[in-house]
Design an enzyme around this catalytic site. Structure first.
Site, PDB file in Angstrom:
ATOM      1  N   SER A   1      -7.048 -54.971  58.166  1.00  0.00           N
ATOM      2  CA  SER A   1      -6.666 -56.332  57.783  1.00  0.00           C
ATOM      3  C   SER A   1      -6.989 -56.602  56.321  1.00  0.00           C
ATOM      4  O   SER A   1      -6.299 -57.335  55.638  1.00  0.00           O
ATOM      5  CB  SER A   1      -7.392 -57.363  58.650  1.00  0.00           C
ATOM      6  OG  SER A   1      -8.782 -57.411  58.321  1.00  0.00           O
TER       7      SER A   1
ATOM      8  N   HIS B   1      -0.403  -8.163  12.396  1.00  0.00           N
ATOM      9  CA  HIS B   1       0.617  -9.079  11.901  1.00  0.00           C
ATOM     10  C   HIS B   1       0.905 -10.165  12.934  1.00  0.00           C
ATOM     11  O   HIS B   1       1.055  -9.861  14.120  1.00  0.00           O
ATOM     12  CB  HIS B   1       1.913  -8.337  11.579  1.00  0.00           C
ATOM     13  CG  HIS B   1       2.801  -9.140  10.682  1.00  0.00           C
ATOM     14  ND1 HIS B   1       3.725 -10.027  11.149  1.00  0.00           N
ATOM     15  CD2 HIS B   1       2.882  -9.207   9.332  1.00  0.00           C
ATOM     16  CE1 HIS B   1       4.346 -10.610  10.123  1.00  0.00           C
ATOM     17  NE2 HIS B   1       3.852 -10.119   9.015  1.00  0.00           N
TER      18      HIS B   1
ATOM     19  N   LEU C   1      -8.576 -44.627  49.349  1.00  0.00           N
ATOM     20  CA  LEU C   1      -7.452 -45.332  49.965  1.00  0.00           C
ATOM     21  C   LEU C   1      -7.894 -46.224  51.119  1.00  0.00           C
ATOM     22  O   LEU C   1      -9.035 -46.659  51.174  1.00  0.00           O
ATOM     23  CB  LEU C   1      -6.407 -44.298  50.407  1.00  0.00           C
ATOM     24  CG  LEU C   1      -5.950 -43.324  49.308  1.00  0.00           C
ATOM     25  CD1 LEU C   1      -5.006 -42.284  49.852  1.00  0.00           C
ATOM     26  CD2 LEU C   1      -5.336 -44.073  48.140  1.00  0.00           C
TER      27      LEU C   1
ATOM     28  N   ASP D   1       5.035  -3.613   8.883  1.00  0.00           N
ATOM     29  CA  ASP D   1       5.195  -4.192  10.211  1.00  0.00           C
ATOM     30  C   ASP D   1       6.446  -3.672  10.918  1.00  0.00           C
ATOM     31  O   ASP D   1       7.006  -4.331  11.779  1.00  0.00           O
ATOM     32  CB  ASP D   1       5.231  -5.725  10.141  1.00  0.00           C
ATOM     33  CG  ASP D   1       6.315  -6.237   9.201  1.00  0.00           C
ATOM     34  OD1 ASP D   1       7.052  -5.406   8.634  1.00  0.00           O
ATOM     35  OD2 ASP D   1       6.427  -7.467   9.050  1.00  0.00           O
TER      36      ASP D   1
ATOM     37  N   GLN E   1       3.304 -46.363  37.751  1.00  0.00           N
ATOM     38  CA  GLN E   1       4.232 -45.245  37.904  1.00  0.00           C
ATOM     39  C   GLN E   1       4.320 -44.424  36.626  1.00  0.00           C
ATOM     40  O   GLN E   1       4.342 -43.190  36.658  1.00  0.00           O
ATOM     41  CB  GLN E   1       5.615 -45.765  38.278  1.00  0.00           C
ATOM     42  CG  GLN E   1       6.621 -44.667  38.611  1.00  0.00           C
ATOM     43  CD  GLN E   1       6.204 -43.837  39.811  1.00  0.00           C
ATOM     44  OE1 GLN E   1       5.888 -44.374  40.859  1.00  0.00           O
ATOM     45  NE2 GLN E   1       6.181 -42.521  39.647  1.00  0.00           N
TER      46      GLN E   1
ATOM     47  N   ILE F   1       0.852  -1.196   0.000  1.00  0.00           N
ATOM     48  CA  ILE F   1       0.000   0.000   0.000  1.00  0.00           C
ATOM     49  C   ILE F   1       0.894   1.255   0.000  1.00  0.00           C
ATOM     50  O   ILE F   1       1.815   1.359   0.827  1.00  0.00           O
ATOM     51  CB  ILE F   1      -0.923   0.025   1.229  1.00  0.00           C
ATOM     52  CG1 ILE F   1      -1.627  -1.337   1.379  1.00  0.00           C
ATOM     53  CG2 ILE F   1      -1.929   1.157   1.127  1.00  0.00           C
ATOM     54  CD1 ILE F   1      -2.488  -1.740   0.212  1.00  0.00           C
TER      55      ILE F   1
ATOM     56  N   VAL G   1       3.756 -49.884  35.316  1.00  0.00           N
ATOM     57  CA  VAL G   1       2.678 -49.264  34.544  1.00  0.00           C
ATOM     58  C   VAL G   1       2.050 -48.114  35.327  1.00  0.00           C
ATOM     59  O   VAL G   1       1.857 -47.013  34.801  1.00  0.00           O
ATOM     60  CB  VAL G   1       1.607 -50.312  34.165  1.00  0.00           C
ATOM     61  CG1 VAL G   1       0.432 -49.647  33.459  1.00  0.00           C
ATOM     62  CG2 VAL G   1       2.214 -51.396  33.287  1.00  0.00           C
TER      63      VAL G   1
ATOM     64  N   CYS H   1     -13.323 -52.465  50.875  1.00  0.00           N
ATOM     65  CA  CYS H   1     -12.672 -51.233  51.325  1.00  0.00           C
ATOM     66  C   CYS H   1     -13.421 -50.576  52.487  1.00  0.00           C
ATOM     67  O   CYS H   1     -12.811 -49.911  53.323  1.00  0.00           O
ATOM     68  CB  CYS H   1     -12.540 -50.254  50.166  1.00  0.00           C
ATOM     69  SG  CYS H   1     -14.062 -49.959  49.261  1.00  0.00           S
TER      70      CYS H   1
END
Length: 923
Positions: free
Chosen positions: A826, A128, A695, A164, A656, A112, A654, A728
């Site tokens: 247990s 840009h 857990l 730019d 880990q 331009i 696995v 559990c």
């Protein structure tokens, strides 16, 4: 009148953006980006007095020109603004005639003249894609990737003769991921954020608040547009440098190398983590070692010996194929079309004609892209064909793989006939004639929709605890197998149909999976019995039955995952809408225990899948078979490949690697507290992945003298001996009020003597074998410790004299708070009983809560006030009142303290596998 009133209110409302400063704009640019900037500026009230864009290409207007024409905005299509460096007078005059106050130049590719750039009173701004002081020029974003930069972004400049190189108005930046390409950076950040930044920049100028920050050329590079001749891969470099080179040239102009004497362009590069899969060697000219054509793509090596993976290859004639199909590329032959298919082909020909309006006739050899089609035309073609031919699963990539009309029709017909579907699931069953049926058990790793051996070929024996015999050999997954499974899950999440699937359709697949499990419930229950020792009737009702219920429950949640709108403080003169979205996390890892192999799988994976995630699951090493059968049924249900991956093997290896893997975003674990702590630490150090842990437990059960004694005895025994005590939430310690203690113990022992210990497949058996020998030995040691510490062994405490791992139901009394068996779980059929003084409610509560565990608890009393008082004060995630083991798929399950955090089951479990995104819109 209502319309008129609203206009009056609008004119006099200071909260509306109507009264903000507005400008007369000239838009000089092109493409969809230019169109979006143009449309958004008009929505903000600015007046676009002229659009200056490129001439039509092959009879098709640029998107910016098309949008402006539709709005009645003046459109100018100049092929150029300058000749031999000098402005064209008539072009400049036409520009000046619109009277713009500011030139906005989004995606401007033309040179331009300065007398145009400087003409408006506010000058010109240009977008840009570069972050200064680094790359400039048309290939800035390519060089960002080629150089391996960690940041990318864009700048809005005050334009000068270098476009730019002028002062900076604003900048935005984003992190560059190792998987990014030009396309992903553009679609993820540069395009959407760039549009917003251009609109923001115009408003800053209108308000007189726009900065002009001089930029330095120090440290800046200005590397020109890369030519195809210069984009050949140099193999004498590390793999990461080669990867950056390939992705920096993807899709234009394309990095290439020489294979079998011809230039082959490489697309879709990624670094390859872990071990390299098996494949067929392919010589690469100039490379230090051959590549490997694998099922995942073409593996290539850098000078450092590290590997990268390329997904697609393009040959000199323009044909593109999956790299995994290199040695199969010449094998496909044309299919003969039926009359119906010929009619569909003609309908598709008309779709091509509508898109390629510049082409006189669509011939079989017409090339979609050489005829002028662009990326948006690909989307249009795919969607129009899918709309015309419902049920055909067509992807954008299919168009790139079949660019001529003839090839496209051949590909379409194969999809229509289902000939492109994955090969039939091949399973090398371990088969047993047992429980009056033939049981077929997969025994290999399940990765990316296929059963296959571990890459190192290792196996191990899974043992039947009833008699100690070997059931079958099972694949022993390696770290490399984990990496392949995670890669498959990531590919399925990022690019597969699972993530794009309508949630209701996802729910339908989970319902179908539940139906298949119900069809195979006797086989699944038999597998649970011989692999885990579960009594068959319990396995049928609970292990399998509750698994099916869980799948169905979460299948129903798939299309009900919702965010919410949130009222926030409005920022005048504009208004805001804030809402939240619930989104899946990505690849999730699940590690489950051996006591309920199938049910623990279902509790976690159902919520994970319903939320839209993909998963890699590690069953317990000693009980892998029902998980692998589940994998088979999931494939038969139509769950897409890669969504579910099952890896039997070592927790230390696995598990880990799953904890450490950077591509996993969530890990759900059920197991011991020490292992849970190690997992949490690894997850934090790796990539701060989300964690939920269920857990250890030492659940207290308090039995008051005003209880229903019959029920207390029955449920008290169930609280300990259910599933052989391998439970559990088992009551790890019973507190029995002194006045009923002796009667309670007497009745318990009387009932134990009636229990039938034996083969779990015998329908009359009450008590089956413990899960495995190491656990059996641990239970015997636990009982010996209890005796040594001075507890009274009332019953049991020994191994049953028969083959297998059978433990006598055991009762200890006189257990004092300091003893080992009073503090430690247990996880077996051992009832640990302590007295408490009559009426000492607070005292027994203090003793019950004096543990680092808090998974479950229970209380038996007819006094509802006492029951509520105790339940409020028990420190546990679940409290059972006058019952025990009463879990339901709709009720959240999980512990407090060192029993972990996070929930399985219920809506709460779904939230464990979702992330919340807040979105604020200004309007």
């Amino acid at each position: 009148m209502l319309w008129t009133a609203s206009q009056v209110l609008r004119k006099f409302s200071t909260s509306s953006h109507y009264y903000q400063n507005k400008l007369k704009l000239a838009i000089i640019g092109q493409s969809l980006f230019g169109q979006e900037v143009y449309s958004n500026l008009r929505k903000q009230g600015h007046k676009v007095v002229g659009v200056f864009t490129v001439p039509d290409k092959d009879g098709k207007a640029d998107p910016l020109a098309a949008a402006a024409d539709k709005d009645g905005t003046l459109v100018f299509k100049f092929p150029r603004w300058r000749v031999k460096g000098k402005p064209i007078p008539e072009v400049v005059d036409a520009y000046k005639s619109v009277g713009a106050e500011l030139n906005v130049m989004p995606f401007c590719s033309q040179f331009i003249p300065m007398n145009v750039i400087d003409h408006p009173r506010h000058g010109s701004i240009i977008y840009h894609p570069s972050i200064l002081p680094l790359h400039r020029g048309a290939s800035a974003i390519n060089w960002t990737l080629i150089h391996g930069d960690k940041k990318a972004g864009f700048t809005v400049f005050w334009a000068d003769d270098g476009l730019d190189t002028g002062p900076i108005l604003l900048q935005r930046e984003c992190a560059v991921e190792t998987t990014d390409t030009v396309d992903t950076l553009y679609n993820r950040f540069l395009f959407p954020e760039g549009i917003k930044a251009m609109v923001e920049a115009v408003q800053l100028i209108a308000d007189g608040k726009a900065p002009r920050i001089p930029q330095t050329e120090e440290g800046a590079s200005y590397e020109g547009i890369q030519k195809k001749s210069n984009s050949r891969v140099n193999w004498a470099q590390p793999a990461e440098v080669i990867h950056n080179w390939i992705r920096g040239h993807d899709k234009v102009p394309g990095a290439w190398t020489v294979i079998d004497g011809q230039s082959v362009t490489l697309y879709g590069s990624s670094m390859l983590g872990g071990s390299v899969p098996a494949g067929q060697a392919l010589e690469i000219e100039g490379a230090s070692q051959p590549g490997l054509v694998t099922r995942n793509g073409l593996v290539l090596y850098g000078s450092d010996g590290k590997a990268l993976l390329v997904k697609n290859l393009q040959f000199e004639d323009g044909k593109m194929i999956p790299a995994s199909k290199y040695f199969c590329s010449g094998e496909s032959s044309s299919v003969e079309l039926t009359d119906d298919e010929k009619n569909m082909a003609e309908a598709i020909r008309n779709i091509w004609k509508g898109i390629l309006s510049n082409v006189a006739a669509i011939e079989d050899t017409t090339d979609f892209f050489k005829s002028g089609a662009a990326s948006m035309d690909v989307v249009r073609l795919v969607e129009e064909v899918k709309q015309k031919c419902a049920g055909v699963q067509l992807q954008n990539e299919d168009v790139y793989m079949a660019t001529t009309f003839q090839d496209f029709i051949q590909m379409f017909v194969r999809k229509l006939r289902g000939e492109d579907q994955e090969e039939e699931l091949v399973i090398d069953y371990a088969t047993k004639e047992v429980n009056n049926m033939t049981v077929n058990m997969p025994h290999q790793c399940f990765i990316d929709g296929k059963f296959e051996d571990a890459e190192n070929g290792k196996t191990y024996n899974t043992i039947n605890p009833t008699d100690g015999s070997v059931i079958c050999k099972v694949s022993y997954a390696s770290v490399g197998d984990v990496d392949r499974a995670v890669a498959a899950a990531k590919e399925a999440f990022d690019n597969g149909p699972w993530g794009r699937m309508n949630p209701r359709d996802r729910g339908s697949l989970l319902y179908k999976l539940a139906d298949l499990m119900e069809e195979h419930q006797e086989e699944l229950a038999t597998i649970e019995s011989i692999d885990s020792g579960a009594v068959y009737t319990l396995a049928l009702k609970t292990h399998v039955g509750m698994s099916i219920q869980t799948l169905r429950y979460f299948a129903g949640w798939c299309d009900k995952i919702q965010g919410k709108t949130i009222p926030i403080n409005q920022a005048r003169p504009n208004r805001n809408l804030t809402f939240t979205k619930k989104e899946p996390l990505g690849v999730c890892a699940i590690v489950i225990p051996w006591n309920y192999p199938l049910m623990m799988l279902a509790w976690k994976s159902a919520a994970c899948l319903a939320a839209g995630n993909t998963l890699v699951l590690k069953p317990a090493q000693v009980t892998p078979l029902s998980a692998l059968k589940f994998a088979e049924l999931s494939a038969k249900a139509g769950i897409p490949k890669g969504v579910i991956n099952i890896l039997p093997g070592s927790g230390g290896m696995v598990g880990q690697r799953l904890s450490d893997h950077p591509d996993i975003r969530k890990l759900g674990f059920t197991g011991s507290t020490p292992i849970g702590k190690q997992i949490m630490k690894s997850c934090a150090l790796s990539n701060l992945k989300k964690v939920s842990l269920e857990l250890g437990g030492k659940s207290p059960l308090i039995i008051f003298s005003d209880c229903d004694m019959d029920k207390a005895v029955r449920m008290g025994m169930s609280s300990v001996f259910f599933n052989k005590g391998e439970n559990c939430i088992a009551a790890g310690r019973l507190f029995v009020e002194e006045s009923i203690h002796d009667e309670f113990i007497s009745r318990v022992v009387e009932e134990i003597k009636k229990m039938k210990i034996g083969d779990p497949l015998d329908r009359s058996t009450d008590h089956g074998p413990q899960n495995h020998k190491a656990h059996m030995d641990k239970l015997l040691e636990y009982c010996e410790t209890g005796v040594k510490e001075g507890a009274t062994l009332v019953y049991g405490g020994k191994q049953v004299d028969r083959p297998g791992f059978f433990m006598e139901p055991t009762v200890f009394t006189g257990v004092e708070d300091h003893m080992f068996i009073a503090k430690e779980e247990s996880f077996g059929p051992v009832m640990v009983v302590s007295k408490f003084k009559d009426g000492d409610v607070d005292g027994v509560l203090q003793r019950a809560n004096d543990t680092e565990y808090g998974l479950a608890s229970g209380v038996f009393t007819r006094d509802i006030n006492k029951a509520m008082y105790v339940s409020e004060r028990l420190e546990a995630g679940t409290v059972f009142v006058n019952t025990y083991n009463k879990t339901d798929v709709a009720s959240p399950f999980g512990g407090f303290k060192q029993s972990g955090f996070g929930k399985d089951l219920g809506e709460d479990a779904l939230l464990e596998y979702l992330k919340t995104k807040a979105v604020t819109v200004e309007y």
